[in-house]
Design a protein around this motif. Structure first.
Motif, PDB file in Angstrom:
ATOM      1  N   GLY A 307       0.753  -1.083   0.154  1.00 57.99           N
ATOM      2  CA  GLY A 307      -0.126  -0.068   0.158  1.00 57.99           C
ATOM      3  C   GLY A 307       0.651   1.465  -0.061  1.00 57.99           C
ATOM      4  N   CYS A 308       1.104   1.773   1.046  1.00 62.59           N
ATOM      5  CA  CYS A 308       1.910   3.069   1.404  1.00 62.59           C
ATOM      6  C   CYS A 308       3.176   3.132   0.678  1.00 62.59           C
ATOM      7  CB  CYS A 308       1.674   3.615   2.730  1.00 62.59           C
ATOM      8  SG  CYS A 308       2.615   2.669   3.754  1.00 62.59           S
ATOM      9  N   ARG A 309       3.918   1.994   0.986  1.00 64.66           N
ATOM     10  CA  ARG A 309       5.369   1.950   0.824  1.00 64.66           C
ATOM     11  C   ARG A 309       6.265   2.937   1.626  1.00 64.66           C
ATOM     12  NH1 ARG A 309       5.962  -0.435  -4.697  1.00 64.66           N
ATOM     13  NH2 ARG A 309       7.888  -0.124  -4.606  1.00 64.66           N
ATOM     14  N   GLY A 311       5.713   1.911   5.434  1.00 65.82           N
ATOM     15  CA  GLY A 311       5.774   1.104   6.467  1.00 65.82           C
ATOM     16  C   GLY A 311       4.558   1.607   7.484  1.00 65.82           C
ATOM     17  N   ILE A 312       3.491   2.301   7.050  1.00 68.71           N
ATOM     18  CA  ILE A 312       2.423   2.539   7.698  1.00 68.71           C
ATOM     19  C   ILE A 312       1.181   1.673   7.735  1.00 68.71           C
ATOM     20  CG2 ILE A 312       0.655   4.207   7.956  1.00 68.71           C
ATOM     21  CD1 ILE A 312       2.496   6.265   6.765  1.00 68.71           C
ATOM     22  N   CYS A 313       0.920   1.033   6.568  1.00 64.57           N
ATOM     23  CA  CYS A 313      -0.431   0.262   6.275  1.00 64.57           C
ATOM     24  C   CYS A 313      -0.139  -1.064   6.658  1.00 64.57           C
ATOM     25  CB  CYS A 313      -0.914   0.696   5.123  1.00 64.57           C
ATOM     26  SG  CYS A 313       0.077  -0.078   3.742  1.00 64.57           S
ATOM     27  N   ALA A 314       0.823  -1.597   6.576  1.00 61.73           N
ATOM     28  CA  ALA A 314       0.925  -3.046   6.970  1.00 61.73           C
ATOM     29  C   ALA A 314       0.480  -3.893   5.913  1.00 61.73           C
ATOM     30  CB  ALA A 314       0.401  -3.453   8.364  1.00 61.73           C
ATOM     31  N   CYS A 316       1.870  -4.898   3.322  1.00 60.67           N
ATOM     32  CA  CYS A 316       3.127  -5.507   2.725  1.00 60.67           C
ATOM     33  C   CYS A 316       3.687  -6.560   3.670  1.00 60.67           C
ATOM     34  CB  CYS A 316       4.230  -4.638   2.213  1.00 60.67           C
ATOM     35  SG  CYS A 316       4.873  -3.786   3.486  1.00 60.67           S
ATOM     36  N   CYS A 344       8.301  -3.093   2.581  1.00 59.88           N
ATOM     37  CA  CYS A 344       8.760  -1.837   2.276  1.00 59.88           C
ATOM     38  C   CYS A 344       9.672  -1.107   2.987  1.00 59.88           C
ATOM     39  CB  CYS A 344       7.447  -1.010   1.909  1.00 59.88           C
ATOM     40  SG  CYS A 344       6.741  -0.322   3.450  1.00 59.88           S
TER      41      CYS A 344
HETATM   42  S1  FES Z   1       3.316  -0.966   1.901  1.00 60.53           S
HETATM   43 FE1  FES Z   1       2.336  -0.098   3.671  1.00 60.53          FE
HETATM   44  S2  FES Z   1       3.636  -1.047   5.059  1.00 60.53           S
HETATM   45 FE2  FES Z   1       4.514  -1.501   3.512  1.00 60.53          FE
END
Ligand code: FES
Length: 356
Positions: A307-309, A311-314, A316, A344
């Motif tokens: 998602g966010c790339r 480290g926020i959305c989890a 990945c 990410c």
């Molecule tokens: S893409 Fe969101 S935490 Fe890795």
């Protein structure tokens, strides 16, 4: 070409419940139902959130307020959360995270999108996304809340961190929050004071609101502990780059609600060579210890969920099966087999095996 009007798509969203039940029982496939619905309107889907652009408004030199209307599949969204925005470019699906600066009845939302220098996605959105376009969004996430039990509220935003806090502020004032509120917005240049006209109008309407802009481009405006003077007893919320949030946390010495964007720490530009094993994909290949595992998996032709790339959305998260990884934000090393890691923001320390 849409066969149905968008308003009907939204009105019919809850009427799709029987189809959702059939998909849940595996009597129908969601992709096939979506293909059918998408043929009637590009924003119609069984569960996925599609949204139509209904307005664009520049609120600073580099920040655009994008207004969208969702297709009815959004679930309990609130201002201050963030959503993933998906965009396909040259056959590759990209995703970025943006804050909800407004959530209204009828599925109307507003996102704040800041131009990133060399940012392929932000530049495409800002320069080419027209009113009427349809986009896909993820469900909203995020834990920032307006504090209820405090003598006042201090909001500290750096750069585009203003977008997460503005949504909360707008709602609190609309609900009649009457205790003192101080908003400090740190920006590099005067032209980056996003939503300035609106914030000045809010100050005129609400005597309990004070807003100050601090220009960090001249050095003097960077966050210092004395900026918190007059906020004793206030609940504090901070949003901005990780270094800014850490500085606020070190100074306030109190419970702080925060959300940080994390510039990643690289060991060097090139890094050292390592062996990568993507166990589920039965693929092995050469990698390095500088780039994130997400980037390196993609370079090997894999498409891990993400998602966010940042480290926020989890989204990945996967399991580390062997070897060790380093968190690119904190430098913390993880080496426990079976431990969940975020691709990410994790770089291999040496040879690694992951469940991708
Ligand atoms: S893409 Fe969101 S935490 Fe890795």
């Amino acid at each position: 070409m849409a066969v149905l009007p968008f308003s009907l798509v939204r009105a019919l969203a809850s009427g799709l419940r029987p189809l959702r039940a059939l998909v849940a029982r595996r009597w129908l496939r969601e992709a096939e139902v979506d293909a059918l619905l998408g043929g009637l309107h590009p924003a119609w889907r069984l569960n996925r959130v599609m949204a139509r652009v209904i307005g664009r408004d520049w609120v600073s030199d580099d920040l655009l307020a994008l207004r969208l209307r969702c297709n009815g599949n959004e679930r309990d969204w609130r201002a201050g959360q963030h959503v993933q925005l998906y965009l396909e470019l040259d056959g590759v699906r990209h995703c970025r995270s943006y804050s909800l600066t407004r959530v209204e009845r009828g599925g109307v939302i507003e996102l704040g999108i800041r131009r990133q220098p060399d940012g392929v996605i932000s530049n495409r959105l800002l320069d080419h996304l027209a009113v009427g376009s349809v986009l896909e969004l993820g469900q909203a996430q995020g834990e920032l809340y307006w504090p209820q039990q405090a003598e006042g509220v201090g909001l500290l935003a750096a750069g585009s961190g203003i977008t997460a806090l503005l949504g909360l502020l707008r709602e609190a004032l609309a609900r009649g929050y009457a205790a003192p509120i101080t908003l400090l917005h740190y920006v590099r240049e005067a032209g980056q004071r996003a939503y300035m006209a609106e914030l000045q109008a809010l100050m005129r309407r609400h005597a309990n609101l004070q807003v100050r802009w601090l220009l960090t481009g001249q050095g003097a405006g960077r966050f210092q502990a004395e900026h918190l003077q007059g906020m004793s007893g206030f609940a504090l919320l901070a949003c901005g780059p990780a270094g800014f949030v850490e500085a606020v946390r070190a100074s306030c010495g109190a419970a702080l609600q925060s959300e940080a964007f994390s510039p990643l720490r690289r060991v060097s530009d090139a890094g050292q060579p390592v062996r990568l094993e993507f166990a589920r994909s039965r693929l092995q290949g050469a990698g390095d210890n500088a780039r994130s595992l997400l980037e390196q998996a993609e370079a090997h032709g894999l498409r891990p969920a993400h998602g966010c790339r940042q480290g926020i959305c989890a989204s990945c998260t996967c399991l580390l099966l062997g070897g060790a990884v380093r968190d690119l934000r904190s430098g913390i090393v993880s080496a426990e087999p079976g431990q969940p890691i975020r691709l990410c923001v994790s770089a291999p320390l040496g040879d690694v095996r992951i469940d991708v």
